[in-house]
Design an enzyme around this catalytic site. Sequence first.
Site, PDB file in Angstrom:
ATOM      1  N   ALA A  99     -11.857   1.997   4.773  1.00  0.00           N
ATOM      2  CA  ALA A  99     -10.955   1.212   5.659  1.00  0.00           C
ATOM      3  C   ALA A  99      -9.832   1.838   6.347  1.00  0.00           C
ATOM      4  CB  ALA A  99     -10.336  -0.093   4.944  1.00  0.00           C
ATOM      5  N   ASP A 133      -7.425   4.984   0.558  1.00  0.00           N
ATOM      6  CA  ASP A 133      -7.263   3.691   1.060  1.00  0.00           C
ATOM      7  C   ASP A 133      -8.095   2.771   0.461  1.00  0.00           C
ATOM      8  OD1 ASP A 133      -6.461   1.509   2.720  1.00  0.00           O
ATOM      9  OD2 ASP A 133      -7.633   1.932   4.164  1.00  0.00           O
ATOM     10  N   HIS A 134      -8.214   1.433   0.908  1.00  0.00           N
ATOM     11  CA  HIS A 134      -9.360   0.621   0.452  1.00  0.00           C
ATOM     12  C   HIS A 134     -10.772   1.051   0.971  1.00  0.00           C
ATOM     13  CE1 HIS A 134      -6.054  -2.038  -1.096  1.00  0.00           C
ATOM     14  NE2 HIS A 134      -5.489  -1.959   0.080  1.00  0.00           N
ATOM     15  N   GLY A 135     -11.621   0.152   0.229  1.00  0.00           N
ATOM     16  CA  GLY A 135     -12.918   0.487   0.597  1.00  0.00           C
ATOM     17  C   GLY A 135     -13.843  -0.572   0.080  1.00  0.00           C
ATOM     18  N   ASN A 176       1.061  -1.295   0.090  1.00  0.00           N
ATOM     19  CA  ASN A 176       0.045   0.037   0.007  1.00  0.00           C
ATOM     20  C   ASN A 176       0.802   1.457   0.101  1.00  0.00           C
ATOM     21  OD1 ASN A 176      -2.545  -1.472   0.117  1.00  0.00           O
ATOM     22  ND2 ASN A 176      -2.287  -1.662   2.235  1.00  0.00           N
TER      23      ASN A 176
END
Length: 429
Positions: free
Chosen positions: A158, A150-152, A50
């Site tokens: 998240a 970020d991620h989702g 990431n």
Amino acid sequence: MMLFSLFLISILHILLVKCQLDTNYEVSDETVSDNNKWAVLVAGSNGYPNYRHQADVCHAYHVLRSKGIKPEHIITMMYDDIAYNLMNPFPGKLFNDYNHKDWYEGVVIDYRGKNVNSKTFLKVLKGDKSAGGKVLKSGKNDDVFIYFTDHGAPGLIAFPDDELYAKEFMSTLKYLHSHKRYSKLVIYIEANESGSMFQQILPSNLSIYATTAANSTECSYSTFCGDPTITTCLADLYSYNWIVDSQTHHLTQRTLDQQYKEVKRETDLSHVQRYGDTRMGKLYVSEFQGSRDKSSSENDEPPMKPRHSIASRDIPLHTLHRQIMMTNNAEDKSFLMQILGLKLKRRDLIEDTMKLIVKVMNNEEIPNTKATIDQTLDCTESVYEQFKSKCFTLQQAPEVGGHFSTLYNYCADGYTAETINEAIIKICG
């Protein structure tokens, strides 16, 4: 005479519309000093694959500083485990494209490690000093800019160890509005299904203008994923596009809508969306990101055109593949191949788990009525928490988020949380 009258009526109409816009969104006299601008920049992930999220935030930080936002008015949240990560071939540096310009140096990080979580983020927004660090001290005459990457998944974004659900985020935004914690607020979100944080949820009367990297049903994309020395992606596509747009333009001459349309055009692998009070699109970006008319220095490398873009959920496997290809040590290569095999097995296990849950749900009676958006969000929060507890978490594997859409759709179709949770328990124990 008739033509003159029509001309006069037209002029009066234009002046009336302009007056209405100016009344609603009057440019502050403080624009020149930028004393009334605040920014919150959040990278909600950790782990070397990431890399891009923290690089995005560092790049954004420097752009806001170059445009005149005071450092004490910028609040940053990032885990800070990448710059000096053993896997980083350039210790102490973070790049956002193949030019290898370092954006890490000079960034003031306010919240690191375990302090990067949804609860602290919301406390920062509310100005709650129990957050333990710098918080927003904005008031009714201040403009606020929030950037999150970020991620989702449908209805959530998240953090390293938890999630922020759309309904809780919206509740916080309404709190800020009712307590006059801002004059105008702009939010940019980079995440998979990021449109679901606002679609049918964000009203148009809160003086909030939001754009997202993707709509409510699709992945966002990462870019610069083919660096010859760094095995993971350096940037997110939507994020890089808005940051570079701000970096290379005089923001006192660039409206929010102009930036939105350009970023939407350049982010060609997902559908960039806009929500909230779209009338704010006529405002200049400088009201939120700084008014100093400074674009890239003549000595700076010009920003690059994004290339080598990949769906964000594929990055962990992509990173591992590249590590295997780039290592010459036979023992290391063998070890990495074993890890790859385990990750592929886990991916298959997640997929098989969801198939079994779907099989159980197929035996349930189809509801007669669809759920409202509020009912859907309440249901999905309960279901996601159950899935995390019994099966897998989004932090364990980004592909989990892709399967959350199945659970979200069950909720939207009117199935109760109890029914879906029973199916999850039946399969995952």
